[in-house]
Design a protein around this motif. Structure first.
Motif, PDB file in Angstrom:
ATOM      1  N   PRO A   1       0.827  -1.216   0.000  1.00  0.00           N
ATOM      2  CA  PRO A   1       0.000   0.000   0.000  1.00  0.00           C
ATOM      3  C   PRO A   1       0.861   1.265   0.000  1.00  0.00           C
ATOM      4  N   ALA A   2       0.324   2.317  -0.617  1.00  0.00           N
ATOM      5  CA  ALA A   2       1.090   3.560  -0.743  1.00  0.00           C
ATOM      6  C   ALA A   2       1.327   4.192   0.619  1.00  0.00           C
ATOM      7  N   ASN A   3       2.510   4.751   0.775  1.00  0.00           N
ATOM      8  CA  ASN A   3       2.859   5.494   1.982  1.00  0.00           C
ATOM      9  C   ASN A   3       2.465   6.958   1.732  1.00  0.00           C
ATOM     10  N   ARG A   4       1.161   7.270   1.973  1.00  0.00           N
ATOM     11  CA  ARG A   4       0.690   8.648   1.744  1.00  0.00           C
ATOM     12  C   ARG A   4       1.259   9.582   2.794  1.00  0.00           C
ATOM     13  N   LEU A   5       1.421  10.837   2.433  1.00  0.00           N
ATOM     14  CA  LEU A   5       1.841  11.824   3.432  1.00  0.00           C
ATOM     15  C   LEU A   5       0.624  12.222   4.247  1.00  0.00           C
ATOM     16  N   GLU A   6       0.686  11.938   5.552  1.00  0.00           N
ATOM     17  CA  GLU A   6      -0.450  12.282   6.418  1.00  0.00           C
ATOM     18  C   GLU A   6       0.044  12.961   7.684  1.00  0.00           C
ATOM     19  N   ALA A   7       1.070  13.805   7.545  1.00  0.00           N
ATOM     20  CA  ALA A   7       1.637  14.508   8.703  1.00  0.00           C
ATOM     21  C   ALA A   7       2.316  15.775   8.197  1.00  0.00           C
ATOM     22  N   SER A   8       2.716  16.596   9.161  1.00  0.00           N
ATOM     23  CA  SER A   8       3.474  17.794   8.827  1.00  0.00           C
ATOM     24  C   SER A   8       4.940  17.487   9.108  1.00  0.00           C
ATOM     25  N   ILE A   9       5.769  17.462   8.071  1.00  0.00           N
ATOM     26  CA  ILE A   9       7.158  17.036   8.253  1.00  0.00           C
ATOM     27  C   ILE A   9       8.114  18.087   7.686  1.00  0.00           C
ATOM     28  N   THR A  10       9.389  17.962   8.053  1.00  0.00           N
ATOM     29  CA  THR A  10      10.408  18.836   7.486  1.00  0.00           C
ATOM     30  C   THR A  10      11.442  17.978   6.763  1.00  0.00           C
ATOM     31  N   ALA A  11      12.147  18.603   5.830  1.00  0.00           N
ATOM     32  CA  ALA A  11      13.188  17.888   5.097  1.00  0.00           C
ATOM     33  C   ALA A  11      14.254  18.887   4.689  1.00  0.00           C
ATOM     34  N   ASP A  12      15.431  18.369   4.319  1.00  0.00           N
ATOM     35  CA  ASP A  12      16.462  19.258   3.768  1.00  0.00           C
ATOM     36  C   ASP A  12      16.200  19.506   2.285  1.00  0.00           C
ATOM     37  N   TRP A  13      15.674  18.488   1.642  1.00  0.00           N
ATOM     38  CA  TRP A  13      15.361  18.591   0.217  1.00  0.00           C
ATOM     39  C   TRP A  13      13.992  17.978  -0.030  1.00  0.00           C
ATOM     40  N   LEU A  14      13.174  18.678  -0.791  1.00  0.00           N
ATOM     41  CA  LEU A  14      11.913  18.106  -1.258  1.00  0.00           C
ATOM     42  C   LEU A  14      12.003  17.952  -2.773  1.00  0.00           C
ATOM     43  N   VAL A  15      11.717  16.755  -3.249  1.00  0.00           N
ATOM     44  CA  VAL A  15      11.649  16.505  -4.694  1.00  0.00           C
ATOM     45  C   VAL A  15      10.185  16.253  -5.027  1.00  0.00           C
ATOM     46  N   ILE A  16       9.633  17.038  -5.945  1.00  0.00           N
ATOM     47  CA  ILE A  16       8.231  16.832  -6.338  1.00  0.00           C
ATOM     48  C   ILE A  16       8.219  16.115  -7.687  1.00  0.00           C
ATOM     49  N   GLY A  17       7.669  14.894  -7.682  1.00  0.00           N
ATOM     50  CA  GLY A  17       7.635  14.069  -8.893  1.00  0.00           C
ATOM     51  C   GLY A  17       8.575  12.894  -8.747  1.00  0.00           C
ATOM     52  N   ALA A  18       8.035  11.682  -8.932  1.00  0.00           N
ATOM     53  CA  ALA A  18       8.857  10.469  -8.809  1.00  0.00           C
ATOM     54  C   ALA A  18       8.930   9.732 -10.135  1.00  0.00           C
ATOM     55  N   GLY A  19       9.133  10.521 -11.227  1.00  0.00           N
ATOM     56  CA  GLY A  19       9.462   9.908 -12.525  1.00  0.00           C
ATOM     57  C   GLY A  19      10.980   9.783 -12.616  1.00  0.00           C
ATOM     58  N   TYR A  20      11.495   9.697 -13.849  1.00  0.00           N
ATOM     59  CA  TYR A  20      12.956   9.549 -14.008  1.00  0.00           C
ATOM     60  C   TYR A  20      13.705  10.720 -13.387  1.00  0.00           C
ATOM     61  N   ALA A  21      13.208  11.947 -13.670  1.00  0.00           N
ATOM     62  CA  ALA A  21      13.938  13.134 -13.224  1.00  0.00           C
ATOM     63  C   ALA A  21      13.971  13.188 -11.698  1.00  0.00           C
ATOM     64  N   GLY A  22      12.814  12.966 -11.058  1.00  0.00           N
ATOM     65  CA  GLY A  22      12.749  13.055  -9.605  1.00  0.00           C
ATOM     66  C   GLY A  22      13.561  11.959  -8.925  1.00  0.00           C
ATOM     67  N   LEU A  23      13.461  10.744  -9.438  1.00  0.00           N
ATOM     68  CA  LEU A  23      14.209   9.639  -8.819  1.00  0.00           C
ATOM     69  C   LEU A  23      15.717   9.826  -9.027  1.00  0.00           C
ATOM     70  N   ALA A  24      16.087  10.300 -10.234  1.00  0.00           N
ATOM     71  CA  ALA A  24      17.519  10.539 -10.491  1.00  0.00           C
ATOM     72  C   ALA A  24      18.040  11.639  -9.566  1.00  0.00           C
ATOM     73  N   ALA A  25      17.228  12.693  -9.376  1.00  0.00           N
ATOM     74  CA  ALA A  25      17.643  13.786  -8.487  1.00  0.00           C
ATOM     75  C   ALA A  25      17.803  13.270  -7.059  1.00  0.00           C
ATOM     76  N   ALA A  26      16.837  12.476  -6.603  1.00  0.00           N
ATOM     77  CA  ALA A  26      16.922  11.935  -5.236  1.00  0.00           C
ATOM     78  C   ALA A  26      18.152  11.042  -5.090  1.00  0.00           C
TER      79      ALA A  26
END
Ligand SMILES: Cc1cc2nc3c(=O)[nH]c(=O)nc-3n(C[C@H](O)[C@H](O)[C@H](O)COP(=O)(O)OP(=O)(O)OC[C@H]3O[C@@H](n4cnc5c(N)ncnc54)[C@H](O)[C@@H]3O)c2cc1C
Length: 251
Positions: A24-49
Motif C-alpha cells: 500500500p502507498a505510503n501517503r503523506l499524512e503529517a506535517s514534516i520537514t526535510a532538507d530537500w523536497l523533490v516533487i515528482g517520482a518519474g525519471y527526473a525526480g528519482l535521479a535527483a533523489a
C-alpha cells in the motif's frame, strides 16, 4: 501558489500491471520537514533523489508523487533509452554536427546514470539492459532513411551496422524487414520495473517517498511549504521534477 491542475488517476499502466501489486502507498499524512523536497517520482525526480543521496550525505530527502511510482509517464512509456537524437542534422551546417554530438553526450550521461542505479540496486536485465537498438525498415522509403541516418552517423564518427533483409530475418524470424540499422548505445527498460526498482532502492537509503500525495499548493514562507491533501512538507530546497505539470505550478 495553488497548483492549478493535478495529474488525474491515469488508469492501469500495462507495464505496472505485469508486476506484483506493490505494498500500500505510503501517503503523506503529517506535517514534516526535510532538507530537500523533490516533487515528482518519474525519471527526473528519482535521479535527483539518487544524486542527492550521494552528494548530500546525511540530508533528509523527501519525494512526493501524485500517483503510484510506475503509474505515471515514467512507468508507461515504450522503454527506449536512446543515446542518439531521433533526427540527425549533422551536415556541419550552422553548428548542427556539434549540436548532435552534444545532445548524444547528454543522453549518454543519462543512460550511464540509469545503468549505475540499476547496478547499485541490483535490478534485473529485464528492468534495464544495454541492448543497443535496431531501426527496422519495412519499405524502400524506410531503407533510404536508414542509409541517410548512417551517413550522418559516419560524420559523427559513431559506430553502426547496416543489416540486410536476410540478417533482419535471422534476428526477427520474419521476412517483413528490407533492412535494419543497428546502433549499440541504447538501453531497453521495462519502465515500471525500472522506476519501482529504483524507488525501492532509494527508500532503503534515507530517502522517503510518499505516493498518492499530490502537492496542491507550494508557497515560500522563508522555507518552501508544499501542501498535500493530508499533510505538508517544509524544506529549504525544492526540486521540481513534474514534467509538463510545471505549468500547473505557475512556471
Ligand atoms: C506512450 C509513451 C511512450 C513513450 N516512450 C518513450 C521512449 O521510448 N523513450 C523515451 O525516452 N521517452 C518516452 N516517453 C516519454 C517519457 O515517458 C517521458 O519523457 C518521461 O517519463 C519524463 O520523465 P520525468 O521524470 O521528467 O516526468 P514524469 O515521468 O512525467 O514524472 C513526473 C511525475 O510528477 C508527478 N506530478 C505531477 N504533478 C504533481 C503534483 N502536483 N504533485 C505531486 N506529483 C506530481 C506525476 O505524477 C509524475 O509521476 C514516452 C511517453 C509516453 C506517454
Amino acid at each position: 501558489m495553488r497548483v492549478r491542475r493535478l495529474p488525474r488517476d491515469p488508469g492501469p499502466a500495462a507495464w505496472n500491471r505485469l508486476l506484483e501489486d506493490p505494498a500500500p502507498a505510503n501517503r503523506l499524512e503529517a506535517s514534516i520537514t526535510a532538507d530537500w523536497l523533490v516533487i515528482g517520482a518519474g525519471y527526473a525526480g528519482l535521479a535527483a533523489a539518487h544524486r542527492l543521496s550521494k552528494e548530500a550525505p546525511g540530508a533528509r530527502i523527501v519525494v512526493l508523487d501524485a500517483v503510484r511510482v510506475g503509474d505515471g509517464p515514467a512507468g508507461r512509456n515504450s522503454g527506449f533509452m536512446i543515446d542518439l537524437p531521433h533526427d540527425l542534422t549533422s551536415d556541419d551546417y550552422g553548428g548542427a554536427l556539434e549540436g548532435d554530438i552534444a545532445q548524444t553526450k547528454d543522453n549518454r550521461q543519462g543512460i550511464a546514470h540509469a545503468a549505475a542505479m540499476a547496478q547499485e540496486y541490483g535490478l534485473s536485465t529485464e528492468a534495464f539492459t544495454l541492448s543497443g537498438k535496431i531501426n527496422g525498415a519495412a519499405t524502400a522509403k524506410g531503407a533510404a532513411h536508414n542509409t541517410d541516418f548512417a551517413k550522418h552517423l559516419s560524420a559523427m564518427d559513431e559506430p553502426f551496422e547496416l543489416l540486410d533483409s536476410q540478417q533482419m530475418q535471422d534476428i526477427t524470424g520474419t521476412p517483413f524487414y528490407q533492412s535494419g540499422l543497428f546502433t549499440p548505445g541504447s538501453a531497453m527498460i521495462q519502465p515500471a520495473m525500472f522506476v519501482r526498482g529504483v524507488a525501492a532502492g532509494l527508500a532503503s537509503n534515507r530517502v522517503t517517498i510518499h505516493e498518492n500525495s499530490p502537492v496542491i499548493s507550494l508557497e515560500r514562507k522563508g522555507d518552501w511549504v508544499a501542501r498535500t491533501p493530508k499533510g505538508q512538507v517544509t524544506a529549504p530546497r525544492v526540486i521540481m521534477a513534474v514534467n509538463g505539470h510545471l505549468n500547473s505550478f505557475g512556471y
